[in-house]
Design an enzyme around this catalytic site. Sequence first.
Site, short mmCIF file in Angstrom:
data_model
loop_
_atom_site.label_atom_id
_atom_site.label_comp_id
_atom_site.label_asym_id
_atom_site.label_seq_id
_atom_site.Cartn_x
_atom_site.Cartn_y
_atom_site.Cartn_z
N GLU A 141 5.17 -14.76 -0.55
CA GLU A 141 5.14 -13.68 -1.38
C GLU A 141 5.52 -14.06 -2.93
O GLU A 141 5.16 -13.37 -3.94
CB GLU A 141 6.04 -12.63 -1.16
CG GLU A 141 7.30 -13.08 -1.27
CD GLU A 141 8.27 -11.38 -0.99
OE1 GLU A 141 8.97 -11.26 -1.99
OE2 GLU A 141 8.16 -11.02 -0.01
N GLU A 150 -9.67 -0.36 10.31
CA GLU A 150 -9.94 0.74 10.87
C GLU A 150 -11.51 1.39 10.18
O GLU A 150 -11.84 2.32 10.73
CB GLU A 150 -8.82 1.89 10.89
CG GLU A 150 -7.66 1.46 11.66
CD GLU A 150 -8.07 1.60 13.33
OE1 GLU A 150 -8.89 2.23 13.67
OE2 GLU A 150 -7.20 0.86 13.98
#
Length: 300
Positions: free
Chosen positions: A116, A85
């Site tokens: 992960e 953004e």
Amino acid sequence: MKIDLTRLVTESRNPASEQIDTLPTLDMLKVINQQDQLVALAVAQTLPQVAQAVEAIATAFAQGGRLIYMGAGTSGRLGILDASECPPTYGSQPEQVIGLIAGGHTAILKAVENAEDNRELGQSDLKALHLSEKDVLVGIAASGRTPYVIAGMEYARSVGATVVSLACNPGCPMEAYADIVITPVVGAEVVTGSSRMKAGTAQKLVLNMLTTGAMIKSGKVFGNLMVDVEATNAKLIQRQTNIVVEATGVSAEQAEAALAACGRHCKTAILMILGGFSAEQAAQKLTQHQGFIRAALNQE
């Protein structure tokens, strides 16, 4: 080594929701909403540490450094969301704020098995970005123990980068590798262990502040107007006009004329109007003052 997840705050059971499966829909949602109201209060307790991180990021930006977010699962996705953004909102370069997720782009939409837990991946992802001492790394993990993230934080420290820990479990392993520790303790989740809920919301609130604060301190905001917004669609073209009108008090027609004269750059248009400059003069003044409108107008 087996990990005792029950010792983590984010994995504990929430007494307020132990019977949630028996509740009518509205009552169920009231429980969730009441728990969500605790999140902003938890984040408020971390504001001094968030401020330290904002200062570090703004300093990095001023020196040509970057902000790198690193996480797995929801934490990684939130970092990517915040990073993505920045260019449309603040006119920043895509490489200035980067989001990394364990497992790469595939993991944005679909879980990647064991990603992960891959320490080597954590280091190699940062090496591929040529991480340096000018950069800031924010490790994001609700549990505060994700191996991918910890390995990345270790590597970041080894190259002299500033390292920030964003987790929701106090005293977590990530804290040992961080220069700045941000730990909003939101308590147990409504659905036990579902850290995409309160923990994820807390992380999003903090990430909002990190980029917003750093961009404000980088001259990307005038008043509360996003004066570096790019005109990438019809809505944003109209927003540019509105921003110039709000910042200067001129008519929409005058704002459009100024924007047209300077290649639709809000800052330049605002400076042209408020300072009585030509487009070229306004652009030069902005360059001389590192993009800060107030400094260019000598209003500091």
